[in-house]
Design an enzyme around this catalytic site. Structure first.
Site, mmCIF file in Angstrom:
data_model
loop_
_atom_site.group_PDB
_atom_site.id
_atom_site.type_symbol
_atom_site.label_atom_id
_atom_site.label_comp_id
_atom_site.label_asym_id
_atom_site.label_seq_id
_atom_site.Cartn_x
_atom_site.Cartn_y
_atom_site.Cartn_z
ATOM 1 N N TYR A 1 0.835 -1.205 0.000
ATOM 2 C CA TYR A 1 0.000 0.000 0.000
ATOM 3 C C TYR A 1 0.868 1.253 0.000
ATOM 4 C CZ TYR A 1 1.022 0.400 5.022
ATOM 5 O OH TYR A 1 1.659 0.533 6.229
ATOM 6 N N CYS A 2 0.299 2.324 -0.560
ATOM 7 C CA CYS A 2 0.981 3.624 -0.581
ATOM 8 C C CYS A 2 -0.114 4.688 -0.685
ATOM 9 C CB CYS A 2 1.958 3.703 -1.741
ATOM 10 S SG CYS A 2 1.180 3.432 -3.340
ATOM 11 N N THR A 3 0.277 5.949 -0.756
ATOM 12 C CA THR A 3 -0.680 7.048 -0.656
ATOM 13 C C THR A 3 -1.857 6.945 -1.636
ATOM 14 O OG1 THR A 3 1.234 8.388 -0.110
ATOM 15 C CG2 THR A 3 -0.845 9.565 -0.468
ATOM 16 N N ILE B 1 -4.133 4.344 0.036
ATOM 17 C CA ILE B 1 -4.634 4.694 1.369
ATOM 18 C C ILE B 1 -5.732 5.759 1.263
ATOM 19 C CG2 ILE B 1 -3.985 5.630 3.629
ATOM 20 C CD1 ILE B 1 -1.006 4.872 2.727
#
Ligand SMILES: [Zn+2]
Ligand SMILES: [Zn+2]
Length: 298
Positions: free
Chosen positions: A184-186, A213
């Site tokens: 996961y990342c921004t 996210i």
């Protein structure tokens, strides 16, 4: 009065002439007085831009005309006006600097061979179904995770995206290679690439969150598997998904709970550290550990 918004989007699609697309993007940005950052590469486009709603809508409509960019998913959030100092449009070998441009193949559907896309509710379902066999893997720089992260996530100790390949090849994650890994990342872009790099290095079952996210937080706030606020790369720095957000970050001076990042006191250094309200004065004069070391060896 004009309403200011910030848009965040990316599209992976083959770009035969990145220079031409860069010039076109700069012309669009200037035409509608947008500020922020656009990166164009042979793999597609990535942008964070601020402006008025009307101007941004016109820009999005024009950008979607490019073959392969029509599918891009644009995330809108509230801006404060002047969220970015200027417009920067650049051509780069990669949309995200992992240092592996040749490992990534893009076709008209997007990145080839990446992790399985999960919608936010599918993330929860996978965890419900498989429990400890699911591992969250943070695809961001380590400092971003100090204030917010998925519960029990692995947070690689990387300062920039460039550090991931070495970290993945270090052997320290070999014991999770056969688990279900949710990267996961921004906003999702870093995991489009990270998931490919992981699969190429023996991680068998890799997933990524559609919209990252940002989308997960919009849907579940603090009622899901995510804890704390989200670090963002614009003037806002920190976004809270709802009122009940917990504070995970600790002041680097006194360990009090905080989500406030401050720059290292060395103006040439980009390191961000957490300080609480009471230690703001210290933040203004204190350099980070990297700078202490650098100054000691001069
Ligand atoms: Zn403090
Ligand atoms: Zn520093």
């Amino acid at each position: 009065m004009a309403v200011n918004k910030i848009i965040l989007f990316y599209a992976f699609a083959p770009v035969a002439d990145p220079t031409a697309v860069k010039l076109w993007q700069r012309a669009l940005g200037e035409q509608w007085n947008l500020k922020g950052r656009v990166i164009v590469s042979p793999h597609g486009i990535n942008a964070t831009l601020g402006g008025t709603v009307e101007d941004l809508k016109r820009y999005v409509k024009a950008t979607k005309q490019y073959p392969g960019f029509g599918k891009m998913d644009v995330k809108w959030s509230d801006g404060m006006g002047e969220d970015f100092p200027r417009l920067s449009v650049k051509e780069r070998p990669e949309l995200v600097a992992f240092g592996a441009p040749d490992e990534v193949t893009v076709d008209k559907h997007g990145v080839v061979g990446g992790g399985t896309h999960l919608k936010p509710e599918e993330v929860n379902k996978l965890v419900e179904e498989y429990g400890d066999d699911v591992v969250f893997f943070d695809g961001r720089n380590a400092f971003e995770a100090q204030i917010g992260r998925f519960q029990d996530a692995i947070v690689p100790d990387v300062q920039t995206t460039h550090g991931f390949i070495q970290d993945l090849e270090s052997g320290k994650y070999d014991d999770i290679k056969n688990k279900k890994i949710i990267s996961y990342c921004t906003g999702g872009i870093r995991c489009e690439i990270l998931s490919v790099l992981m699969k190429n290095r023996g991680f068998e079952d890799v997933y990524q969150i559609e919209g990252g996210i940002v989308r997960y937080g919009e849907q579940f706030g603090s009622k899901g598997l995510w804890d704390g606020p989200l670090y963002v790369f614009d003037k806002r720095m920190v976004v809270n998904f709802d009122e009940e957000t917990t504070t995970l970050g600790e002041c680097s001076q006194c360990q009090a709970a905080t989500s406030d990042f401050h720059n290292c006191a060395d103006p040439g250094c980009k390191v961000l550290r957490l300080y609480c309200e009471n230690c703001v004065e210290v933040a203004r004069t204190q350099v980070c550990p990297d700078c202490v070391e650098r100054l000691a060896t001069v």
